[in-house]
Scaffold this active site. Structure first.
Site, PDB file in Angstrom:
ATOM      1  N   ASP A  32      28.969 -13.527  17.908  1.00  0.00           N
ATOM      2  CA  ASP A  32      27.641 -12.976  17.686  1.00  0.00           C
ATOM      3  C   ASP A  32      26.698 -13.706  18.652  1.00  0.00           C
ATOM      4  O   ASP A  32      27.096 -14.685  19.288  1.00  0.00           O
ATOM      5  CB  ASP A  32      27.244 -13.207  16.225  1.00  0.00           C
ATOM      6  CG  ASP A  32      25.785 -12.926  15.956  1.00  0.00           C
ATOM      7  OD1 ASP A  32      25.315 -11.834  16.338  1.00  0.00           O
ATOM      8  OD2 ASP A  32      25.108 -13.798  15.376  1.00  0.00           O
ATOM      9  N   ASP A  34      22.505 -13.882  18.265  1.00  0.00           N
ATOM     10  CA  ASP A  34      21.385 -14.510  17.558  1.00  0.00           C
ATOM     11  C   ASP A  34      21.878 -15.399  16.419  1.00  0.00           C
ATOM     12  O   ASP A  34      22.646 -14.959  15.558  1.00  0.00           O
ATOM     13  CB  ASP A  34      20.454 -13.444  16.972  1.00  0.00           C
ATOM     14  CG  ASP A  34      19.668 -12.706  18.038  1.00  0.00           C
ATOM     15  OD1 ASP A  34      19.507 -13.242  19.141  1.00  0.00           O
ATOM     16  OD2 ASP A  34      19.210 -11.577  17.758  1.00  0.00           O
ATOM     17  N   ASP A  43      14.811 -11.808  18.912  1.00  0.00           N
ATOM     18  CA  ASP A  43      13.718 -10.875  18.644  1.00  0.00           C
ATOM     19  C   ASP A  43      12.467 -11.618  18.189  1.00  0.00           C
ATOM     20  O   ASP A  43      11.345 -11.207  18.501  1.00  0.00           O
ATOM     21  CB  ASP A  43      14.129  -9.856  17.585  1.00  0.00           C
ATOM     22  CG  ASP A  43      15.119  -8.837  18.116  1.00  0.00           C
ATOM     23  OD1 ASP A  43      15.202  -8.667  19.343  1.00  0.00           O
ATOM     24  OD2 ASP A  43      15.818  -8.207  17.299  1.00  0.00           O
TER      25      ASP A  43
END
Length: 268
Positions: A32, A34, A43
């Protein structure tokens, strides 16, 4: 170990990284982005490029559960209206800190790259991921990167789209990591590449969905105390034995590197 699953032809970024050995890699390692490779949500990080490093209330209040991609489209449109340009976003992405121990893990993988096929599945966006991985010097480790498409339009606005549609009720509307992973394994199987084991390194609730499909030969590395870890614990408590993969929580990615190193020693 033979793996079989339906569905092929998933669109993705193919990076064409050549392996040193003519033999296919033994292991698939899935990351993954983030909260896993980086120590933040990218984000959230890009808001640092906004005026006052904050979003107006009406933008923040527009978020709907399960539709984060649409929310981020509104965030980026607002930032474009405020004059935030490509260079501003790039600078933020490049300076997001890596998670503890992640450089150690990547150095280990660089030294053993012939044994591992490495992919990245993320609900972030392609531009941000590429910026960070190139800045950190580890972009070439990844054979494929799956994430939401992003680009800059004629106005210079940063635009974001959904990755795909799916029928999974547990994932955001724009991305199901389980669908991506199972289709990738099917695609590789058609190319006569079968992995002995799959390793999954993640942190979020959307990393739990693909990890449920792992077999008893595989290993899930959830970040300790994060949603993926909590959900594996809850499943084991409520439905013992349902989660088949070995679970190895981590606080520092150095722990993941040590585990993989010990595995390779046992194989020698």
């Amino acid at each position: 170990m033979k793996r079989c699953c339906e569905g092929v032809g998933l669109p993705c970024l193919f990076k064409g990284v050549g392996m040193a050995s003519s033999r296919p890699p033994k292991y698939l390692l899935v990351f993954d982005f983030d909260g896993t490779i980086i120590n933040e949500s990218s984000d959230d990080s890009i808001v640092r490029a906004a005026p006052g490093q904050a979003l107006p209330e009406h933008i923040r209040q527009s978020f709907r559960e399960g539709f984060y991609n649409e929310y981020m489209q509104r965030v980026l449109a607002y930032m474009g209206d405020q004059g935030v340009k490509m260079g501003d976003f790039k600078a933020v992405y490049e300076n997001i800190p890596l998670s503890p121990g992640m450089p150690d893990l990547f150095q280990f993988l660089s030294k053993n790259h012939e044994l591992f096929e490495i992919i990245l599945i993320s609900d972030a966006n392609m531009f941000g991921i590429e910026c960070k991985l190139r800045a950190a010097g580890f972009y070439s480790l990844f054979r494929k990167i799956f994430s939401n498409p992003s680009s800059f339009d004629k106005r210079g606005y940063f635009t974001l789209g959904p990755y795909h549609s799916h029928k999974c009720l547990d994932c955001p509307a724009n991305t199901c990591k389980r669908k991506i992973l199972t289709e990738y394994l099917a695609e590789r199987a058609q190319e006569e590449v079968e992995f002995e084991r799959v390793f999954y390194v993640g942190d979020g609730a959307n990393d739990f969905c693909p990890s449920v499909t792992l077999t008893s030969a595989d290993v899930a590395f959830p970040r300790k105390g994060y949603p993926m870890h909590q959900m594996t614990q809850e499943m084991e408590k409520k439905q013992p034995g349902t989660f088949q993969a070995t679970v190895v929580p981590w606080e520092s990615a150095t722990e993941v590197a040590r585990y993989l190193q010990e595995l390779l020693k046992k194989k020698c």
